[in-house]
Write an enzyme that holds these catalytic residues in place. Structure first.
Site, PDB file in Angstrom:
ATOM      1  CG  ASP A 124      12.335   5.779 -11.641  1.00 39.57           C
ATOM      2  OD1 ASP A 124      12.459   6.406 -10.612  1.00 39.57           O
ATOM      3  OD2 ASP A 124      13.098   5.907 -12.569  1.00 39.57           O
ATOM      4  CB  CYS A 150      17.510  20.429  -2.065  1.00 36.52           C
ATOM      5  SG  CYS A 150      16.682  19.007  -2.370  1.00 36.52           S
TER       6      CYS A 150
HETATM    7  P1  NAD Z   1      15.944  11.660  -7.721  1.00 36.17           P
HETATM    8  O1  NAD Z   1      16.897  12.073  -9.074  1.00 36.17           O
HETATM    9  O2  NAD Z   1      16.781  11.029  -6.767  1.00 36.17           O
HETATM   10  O3  NAD Z   1      14.920  10.724  -8.191  1.00 36.17           O
HETATM   11  C1  NAD Z   1      13.956  11.280  -9.160  1.00 36.17           C
HETATM   12  C2  NAD Z   1      13.460   9.941  -9.968  1.00 36.17           C
HETATM   13  O4  NAD Z   1      12.285  10.265 -11.049  1.00 36.17           O
HETATM   14  C3  NAD Z   1      14.741   9.070 -10.596  1.00 36.17           C
HETATM   15  O5  NAD Z   1      14.425   7.806 -10.200  1.00 36.17           O
HETATM   16  C4  NAD Z   1      14.073   9.227 -12.111  1.00 36.17           C
HETATM   17  O6  NAD Z   1      14.628   8.021 -12.873  1.00 36.17           O
HETATM   18  C5  NAD Z   1      12.794   9.236 -12.011  1.00 36.17           C
HETATM   19  N1  NAD Z   1      11.955   9.885 -13.321  1.00 36.17           N
HETATM   20  C6  NAD Z   1      12.274  11.031 -14.136  1.00 36.17           C
HETATM   21  N2  NAD Z   1      11.473  10.976 -14.998  1.00 36.17           N
HETATM   22  C7  NAD Z   1      10.665  10.115 -14.983  1.00 36.17           C
HETATM   23  C8  NAD Z   1       9.307   9.875 -15.554  1.00 36.17           C
HETATM   24  N3  NAD Z   1       8.867  10.409 -16.778  1.00 36.17           N
HETATM   25  N4  NAD Z   1       8.496   8.727 -15.195  1.00 36.17           N
HETATM   26  C9  NAD Z   1       8.978   8.257 -13.916  1.00 36.17           C
HETATM   27  N5  NAD Z   1      10.078   8.299 -13.519  1.00 36.17           N
HETATM   28  C10 NAD Z   1      10.900   9.323 -13.886  1.00 36.17           C
HETATM   29  O7  NAD Z   1      15.399  13.166  -7.415  1.00 36.17           O
HETATM   30  P2  NAD Z   1      14.952  13.446  -5.489  1.00 36.17           P
HETATM   31  O8  NAD Z   1      16.139  13.682  -5.186  1.00 36.17           O
HETATM   32  O9  NAD Z   1      14.087  12.621  -5.508  1.00 36.17           O
HETATM   33  O10 NAD Z   1      14.185  14.843  -6.018  1.00 36.17           O
HETATM   34  C11 NAD Z   1      12.842  14.865  -6.540  1.00 36.17           C
HETATM   35  C12 NAD Z   1      12.170  16.055  -6.332  1.00 36.17           C
HETATM   36  O11 NAD Z   1      12.193  16.442  -4.983  1.00 36.17           O
HETATM   37  C13 NAD Z   1      12.871  17.189  -6.942  1.00 36.17           C
HETATM   38  O12 NAD Z   1      12.232  18.419  -7.315  1.00 36.17           O
HETATM   39  C14 NAD Z   1      13.695  17.785  -5.784  1.00 36.17           C
HETATM   40  O13 NAD Z   1      14.126  19.098  -5.677  1.00 36.17           O
HETATM   41  C15 NAD Z   1      12.543  17.468  -4.552  1.00 36.17           C
HETATM   42  N6  NAD Z   1      13.140  17.285  -3.413  1.00 36.17           N
HETATM   43  C16 NAD Z   1      14.312  16.737  -2.970  1.00 36.17           C
HETATM   44  C17 NAD Z   1      15.043  16.355  -1.628  1.00 36.17           C
HETATM   45  C18 NAD Z   1      16.063  15.585  -1.521  1.00 36.17           C
HETATM   46  O14 NAD Z   1      16.395  15.816  -0.552  1.00 36.17           O
HETATM   47  N7  NAD Z   1      16.661  14.756  -2.411  1.00 36.17           N
HETATM   48  C19 NAD Z   1      14.043  16.825  -0.714  1.00 36.17           C
HETATM   49  C20 NAD Z   1      12.866  17.568  -0.955  1.00 36.17           C
HETATM   50  C21 NAD Z   1      12.472  17.897  -2.146  1.00 36.17           C
END
Ligand code: NAD
Length: 437
Positions: free
Chosen positions: A30, A260
């Site tokens: 991260d 989402c």
């Molecule tokens: P989140 O914001 O909780 O986590 C994303 C993480 O990525 C953060 O910790 C951030 O610091 C990190 N990050 C950002 N840029 C980065 C980089 N360049 N290098 C390394 N780390 C980096 O997001 P999330 O809820 O986990 O969602 C992530 C993806 O999954 C999205 O596309 C979302 O639509 C999808 N998704 C989410 C869910 C859900 O319920 N939250 C379910 C299915 C799919």
């Protein structure tokens, strides 16, 4: 297998922990140093039931580690998953800059064959862009494959969903990548659907849009129930007993929120327009969702008349129970609306308080430390999230503490007749309001 996950949020961290739990060696990457420091210190930056235990177990077994270095992730793994945010842009399409940046960074340190898997939710054809980008920045010319592996976990039960998924979708075009992906998922013993990359990407948007459509459908039915005196819960039971339809996602309420559905539906509408085949039905899904919150607010105003100076308690900040996630939560919008109209709002949520305190539009709310503290002296109680803690509260004590026992239940937690017997004015969704007996 040696795997890495770039992005350690709700999806990346749970995925990494569960992959480690079935025996893979996982490096979670991260770029937020505070997150990595917390994780290394044994603290989990998000609330997800059961996650802390899985993380601790696998860190102790040396199968799970955390780093800020993408190079370390790429060097240490055969397969690299991308799980970074794909938020809605100001123009309504998807901001893919996080994905593009990670693709570029991976390409910059690629020296041997790797599979790069997109787990983030992205519009159809993003895989092609990721592949082009990696090719462009891949100075050493290392071989690679791009795979789409959308994630379907639900916050609040993400560990269970990850460990026992309904299906695993693998969108890929190379046999080598497909074989590696199947090996990763073998321990989960779940059905695997292999498709082309475009279809896999589309499956995610189409699935989320369908679920949102189900919610908007029952919410539209709830408006007809409100107007006709029918009971939406009974109607949903009657519809849902048909196995072709099913009862899940037929709970009327104040609308869907979260990180989402709102953005994914907007993205699907946008991409359909870009492709020249506008998906009009989904615009109606969005409209019904927005209307639902407005109808609820109208019921509050119709009863309380003027909100200025009214003491209103709100139970719930998170977009759903069993999570600390408040992103695009309807509860927060409702509180902001009531504050704007001059109400004095006291709020309580079992897990969402810390994150909500940072949200500017609700900064004037009073954050209290229990559901009962919130209702002390209140002229109305608004239930915005269906936490078990609220469903199990001692309603006699609630009534005693309130100045006027009026409840607006946006999640249909209680039985109207029981509430009337207990002496509440009780308003819910798609069920006739009741007054004290
Ligand atoms: P989140 O914001 O909780 O986590 C994303 C993480 O990525 C953060 O910790 C951030 O610091 C990190 N990050 C950002 N840029 C980065 C980089 N360049 N290098 C390394 N780390 C980096 O997001 P999330 O809820 O986990 O969602 C992530 C993806 O999954 C999205 O596309 C979302 O639509 C999808 N998704 C989410 C869910 C859900 O319920 N939250 C379910 C299915 C799919």
């Amino acid at each position: 297998m040696d795997l890495s996950i770039v992005g350690s949020g709700y999806v990346g961290l749970v995925t990494g922990a569960c992959f480690a739990d079935v025996g893979h060696n996982v490096t979670c990457v991260d770029n937020d140093p505070r997150k990595i420091d917390m994780l290394r210190a044994g603290k989990v930056p998000i609330y997800e039931p059961g996650l802390e235990e899985v993380i601790h177990r696998n860190v102790s077994a040396h199968r799970l580690r955390f780093t800020g270095s993408i190079q370390e992730g790429v060097d240490n793994s055969e397969v690299i998953f991308i799980a970074v945010p794909t938020p809605q842009s100001a123009q309504g399409d998807v901001d893919l800059s996080f994905i593009e940046k990670v693709a570029r960074e991976i390409a910059g340190v690629l020296s041997d064959y790797r599979v790069i898997v997109d787990k983030s939710t992205v519009p159809v054809k993003t895989g092609e862009k990721v592949a082009e980008s990696i090719k462009r920045y891949n100075k050493r010319g290392a071989e690679f494959d791009v795979v789409s592996n959308p994630e379907f976990l639900r916050e609040g039960c993400a560990v269970g969903d990850l460990m026992k998924p309904d299906r695993i979708v693998i969108g890929a075009q190379s046999e080598r990548a497909i074989a590696l992906m199947k090996k990763i998922y073998e321990p989960f013993m779940a059905p695997i659907l292999v498709t082309d990359i475009n279809s896999a990407e589309l499956i995610k948007h189409a699935a989320n849009s369908f679920l949102a459509l189900k919610i908007s459908y029952i919410n539209a039915v709830s408006a007809i129930c409100d107007a006709s005196g029918a009971d939406v819960e009974k109607v949903a039971d009657g519809i849902g007993m048909d196995h072709r339809i099913g009862r899940t996602f037929l709970n009327a309420g104040i609308g869907y929120g979260g990180s989402c559905f709102p953005k994914d539906i907007a993205a699907f509408i946008h991409i359909s327009e870009q492709l020249g085949v506008p998906f009009q039905l989904l615009k109606e899904v969005q409209r019904i969702n927005a209307t639902q919150k407005e109808r609820f607010l109208k019921a509050i105003r119709d009863t309380l008349w003027v909100l200025r100076e009214k003491k209103i308690a709100v139970w719930g900040l998170t977009f759903k129970p069993n999570t600390d996630d408040i992103r695009s939560s309807v509860a927060i919008d409702l509180i902001a609306d009531m504050l704007r109209e001059g109400a004095q709002v006291s709020v309580y949520d079992p897990k969402g308080m810390d994150k909500a305190r940072e949200v500017k539009p609700i900064a004037d709310a009073r954050f209290v430390s229990s559901a009962l503290d919130a209702v002390e002296g209140a002229e109305a109680l608004v239930i915005a999230t269906e936490w078990d803690e609220f469903a199990n509260v001692d309603l006699a004590v609630v009534k005693e503490k309130m100045t006027t026992p009026i409840i607006f239940d946006g999640r249909n937690l209680f039985d109207p007749q029981t509430m009337a017997q207990l002496g509440f004015h009780y308003h819910s969704i798609g069920r006739a309001p009741v007054v004290p007996r």
